[in-house]
Design a protein around this motif. Structure first.
Motif, PDB file in Angstrom:
ATOM      1  N   GLU A   1      21.342 -69.940  50.387  1.00 39.33           N
ATOM      2  CA  GLU A   1      21.006 -70.146  48.966  1.00 39.33           C
ATOM      3  C   GLU A   1      22.298 -69.748  48.314  1.00 39.33           C
ATOM      4  O   GLU A   1      22.400 -70.526  46.828  1.00 39.33           O
ATOM      5  N   LYS A   2      23.774 -69.893  48.743  1.00 44.75           N
ATOM      6  CA  LYS A   2      24.385 -70.096  48.033  1.00 44.75           C
ATOM      7  C   LYS A   2      24.518 -71.781  47.793  1.00 44.75           C
ATOM      8  O   LYS A   2      25.181 -72.080  46.605  1.00 44.75           O
ATOM      9  N   LEU A   3      24.064 -72.446  48.871  1.00 47.57           N
ATOM     10  CA  LEU A   3      23.836 -74.258  48.449  1.00 47.57           C
ATOM     11  C   LEU A   3      23.385 -74.567  47.359  1.00 47.57           C
ATOM     12  O   LEU A   3      23.467 -75.591  46.361  1.00 47.57           O
ATOM     13  N   CYS A   4      21.885 -73.660  46.937  1.00 47.93           N
ATOM     14  CA  CYS A   4      20.986 -73.568  45.816  1.00 47.93           C
ATOM     15  C   CYS A   4      21.645 -73.645  44.761  1.00 47.93           C
ATOM     16  O   CYS A   4      21.510 -74.914  43.692  1.00 47.93           O
ATOM     17  N   HIS A   5      22.075 -72.467  45.172  1.00 49.24           N
ATOM     18  CA  HIS A   5      22.944 -72.413  43.267  1.00 49.24           C
ATOM     19  C   HIS A   5      23.913 -72.835  43.033  1.00 49.24           C
ATOM     20  O   HIS A   5      23.998 -73.780  41.805  1.00 49.24           O
ATOM     21  N   LEU A   6      24.770 -73.643  43.639  1.00 45.68           N
ATOM     22  CA  LEU A   6      25.349 -74.341  43.655  1.00 45.68           C
ATOM     23  C   LEU A   6      24.805 -76.120  43.666  1.00 45.68           C
ATOM     24  O   LEU A   6      25.640 -76.542  42.484  1.00 45.68           O
TER      25      LEU A   6
ATOM     26  N   ARG B   1      23.250 -75.659  40.120  1.00 46.36           N
ATOM     27  CA  ARG B   1      24.696 -75.842  39.095  1.00 46.36           C
ATOM     28  C   ARG B   1      25.618 -77.007  38.975  1.00 46.36           C
ATOM     29  O   ARG B   1      25.608 -77.920  37.788  1.00 46.36           O
ATOM     30  N   LEU B   2      25.762 -78.082  40.334  1.00 49.29           N
ATOM     31  CA  LEU B   2      26.237 -79.090  40.047  1.00 49.29           C
ATOM     32  C   LEU B   2      24.214 -80.069  39.170  1.00 49.29           C
ATOM     33  O   LEU B   2      24.863 -80.527  38.170  1.00 49.29           O
TER      34      LEU B   2
ATOM     35  N   LEU C   1      25.915 -82.288  35.782  1.00 48.60           N
ATOM     36  CA  LEU C   1      25.528 -83.494  35.296  1.00 48.60           C
ATOM     37  C   LEU C   1      24.455 -83.598  34.052  1.00 48.60           C
ATOM     38  O   LEU C   1      24.728 -85.733  34.196  1.00 48.60           O
ATOM     39  N   SER C   2      23.422 -83.696  34.339  1.00 49.44           N
ATOM     40  CA  SER C   2      22.543 -83.949  33.799  1.00 49.44           C
ATOM     41  C   SER C   2      22.129 -83.273  32.379  1.00 49.44           C
ATOM     42  O   SER C   2      21.659 -84.038  31.449  1.00 49.44           O
ATOM     43  N   ARG C   3      22.890 -81.589  32.035  1.00 49.00           N
ATOM     44  CA  ARG C   3      22.877 -81.041  30.598  1.00 49.00           C
ATOM     45  C   ARG C   3      24.161 -81.478  29.634  1.00 49.00           C
ATOM     46  O   ARG C   3      24.690 -81.532  29.074  1.00 49.00           O
ATOM     47  N   ASP C   4      25.061 -80.507  30.878  1.00 52.34           N
ATOM     48  CA  ASP C   4      26.592 -79.802  29.986  1.00 52.34           C
ATOM     49  C   ASP C   4      27.430 -82.026  29.778  1.00 52.34           C
ATOM     50  O   ASP C   4      27.494 -81.935  29.026  1.00 52.34           O
TER      51      ASP C   4
ATOM     52  N   SER D   1      35.532 -77.239  42.008  1.00 54.20           N
ATOM     53  CA  SER D   1      35.476 -76.362  43.306  1.00 54.20           C
ATOM     54  C   SER D   1      33.884 -75.841  43.408  1.00 54.20           C
ATOM     55  O   SER D   1      33.990 -76.012  44.002  1.00 54.20           O
ATOM     56  N   THR D   2      32.784 -76.820  42.134  1.00 56.17           N
ATOM     57  CA  THR D   2      31.670 -76.796  43.261  1.00 56.17           C
ATOM     58  C   THR D   2      31.466 -77.396  44.064  1.00 56.17           C
ATOM     59  O   THR D   2      30.285 -77.916  44.959  1.00 56.17           O
TER      60      THR D   2
END
Length: 553
Positions: free
Chosen positions: A132-137, A140-141, A145-148, A304-305
């Motif tokens: 779950e943590k890997l999916c969340h990260l 976010r990643l 990269l695709s939006r921010d 950190s991500t």
């Protein structure tokens, strides 16, 4: 408390990128959505500044009516594109998580030491907490990269166009502000958990792995994997629905915040009476600066991500890289169709326990005889049964089946003649027939399945079910008791028609208070060689002889 920064590990990241390469084309909609959002956000400062200008005395009243509509359309487009991009990322992450979970499950099923070293807590951490943590990260990643990143480029282009010097100054101010926040914030993060669901699924995984013997003997790895895939997919669908709801609420809050800021600036500019700079440029620059804050902070936190992702991937890949406990077949092999009578001979078997070499006493079992193994150490009982099944090789000595070394026999032929029955084996979420026709026997005829159910005394309750043998185990009207479930397991073994039966009570007990279960077990053991791993009198009553195994150290 000192803050210890995470390090980025390149090797697991590179391996993950290579492994996930087939999914890269699925990211195209996410990139397109991010590009649309960046374009919309870059237009907002100009539209909003013109709205402010025309709201002042002397402004164009017609544009004052049209610009709010344009701004609303832009915001709606950004929200919809954001939802579409996030939904695509979630689907890709879920597909990757499903494949990783299945690879982990197959690996644990193949690892010999996994049956003993992996507790429910460890399995929960591997399959759910880390995943779950890997999916969340990863989500976010992908968003970073695709939006921010595209938003950052677009807004900086706007600011440089309006005033290059001020744009550089603002960037430096934002970086300084981020560093101050990082120093004061520390590394505390709160992550919600779904511990109960994780525990339940981990218990299913743990029990399935503990019953690797029956799975390998019945050649049902594919069925068990499909079963776990359906459970994982159901869990991930529920998680995705919850995440979607949280995301929608968050986006609505963001739109509300932008609206409040826009209204505040609109009111502020209305109060202005003098301006040495162009008012529209000043307003556009200020709005672009405000819009820049959040994507910039998320991008600065990118390192950190990536570091957290790399460490989680390293942990997962370290498990996947472990050597499986499957023993390769020796050659030359005996013919695969060679019949097996069930005569067993154990000759001075040596094994290691806690680093010490110990020897099992010699043992000879004639075909059709039932032997009770009453050693107090359950691991020793399972060790002897593992040797018979060819799951492990002894340090010394040999084990013979029908006067032939186990190592020279084809695994397929050997497994086809052995049934390992455990009382706590979990049934598949399928029909009664599919649970009886299990593994290598899944193509059995309905007549053979019915005969096995009758012999095990399971037909007594199956015929009362809504659809008989085609009734699903998880049907609302079905509530199987322990002895009913155990009779289905006995029917499974009867359908296989083995020469050797292993009854394993090292982790759980058969419900011997049920007369029908006892009758079904008696039929299963009739004219078959049996190893009874139990010390209970009710089970030893089926044995012709009982042996207490005392390894010599």
């Amino acid at each position: 408390m000192s803050f210890k920064p995470l390090t980025i590990e390149i090797v697991p990241l590179r391996r993950f990128l290579a492994w996930s390469a087939p999914y890269w084309t699925s990211l195209i909609p996410t990139v397109l959505a991010g590009s649309l959002i960046a374009l919309v956000v870059s237009c907002i400062p100009f539209v909003t500044s013109q709205l402010f200008i025309h709201a002042l005395p002397g402004g164009n009243k017609q544009l004052l009516q049209e610009l709010p509509v344009l701004l609303t359309v832009l915001l709606i487009a950004a929200v919809l594109a954001n939802l579409a991009g996030h939904h695509t990322l979630c689907r890709i992450c879920n597909r990757l998580a499903l494949e990783l979970r299945m690879q982990l499950f197959d690996k644990l099923l193949a690892l010999r030491h996994a049956r003993y070293d992996f507790s429910t807590t460890t399995i929960s951490a591997r399959f759910f907490t880390d995943m779950e943590k890997l999916c969340h990260l990863a989500n976010r990643l992908g968003t970073n990269l695709s939006r921010d990143l595209l938003i950052l480029i677009g807004l900086f282009a706007v600011m440089i166009y309006l005033n290059g010097e001020m744009a550089v100054l603002v960037f430096a101010m934002l970086v300084a502000l981020y560093l101050v926040i990082q120093m004061s914030r520390g590394s505390a993060h709160h992550h919600g958990t779904r511990s109960q669901t994780w525990t339940d699924l981990s218990r299913v995984i743990h029990k399935t792995i503990q019953h690797f013997r029956t799975i390998h003997l019945d050649q049902s790895n594919q069925q068990e994997s499909q079963h776990m895939r359906s459970l994982f997919k159901h869990y991930q669908d529920d998680t995705m629905a919850q995440a979607r709801q949280v995301r929608i609420v968050g986006l609505l809050a963001m739109v509300l915040l932008i609206g409040m800021l826009t209204a505040f600036l609109y009111y502020l500019i209305q109060q202005l009476t003098l301006d040495k700079l162009a008012l529209d440029d000043a307003a556009a620059f200020l709005i672009a600066m405000l819009l820049l804050v959040f994507p910039l902070l998320r991008l600065i936190d990118l390192r950190s991500t990536v570091a957290e992702c790399s460490q989680l991937l390293r942990s997962l890949f370290s498990l996947l890289d472990q050597q499986s406990g499957v023993i390769p077949e020796s050659s030359p092999l005996l013919p695969a169709n060679r019949p097996i009578r069930g005569e067993l001979k154990v000759e001075a078997i040596g094994f290691r326990n806690s680093g010490q070499l110990k020897t099992l006493p010699s043992l000879s079992i004639k075909p059709g005889k039932k032997i009770g193994l009453i050693d107090s150490d359950n691991q020793v009982k399972r060790l002897l049964a593992d040797l018979v099944c060819g799951f492990i090789r002894p340090e010394s000595g040999k084990i013979m089946l029908d006067n032939q070394a186990i190592g020279r026999m084809s695994r397929t032929n050997l497994y086809a003649h052995i049934a390992w029955v455990t009382p706590d084996k979990i049934l598949l979420t399928d029909t009664m027939a599919a649970n009886i026709a299990y593994g290598a026997m899944r193509c059995s005829t309905e007549a053979a399945i019915t005969a096995a159910a009758q012999a095990s005394q399971a037909s007594e309750f199956i015929r009362e079910m809504p659809h008989g043998l085609q009734t699903k185990v998880d049907h609302p009207a079905v509530q199987l008791s322990d002895h009913q479930r155990q009779r289905i397991l006995i029917a499974r073994a009867l359908l296989k028609n083995p020469s050797i039966v292993i009854l394993d009570e090292t982790r759980a007990y058969f419900d011997m208070s049920s007369l029908t279960l006892r009758a079904g077990m008696a039929i299963l053991l009739e004219n078959r060689t049996a190893l009874i791993l139990s010390s209970r009198p009710a089970m030893l009553a089926f044995a012709d002889h009982a042996y207490r195994i005392n390894p010599n150290g």
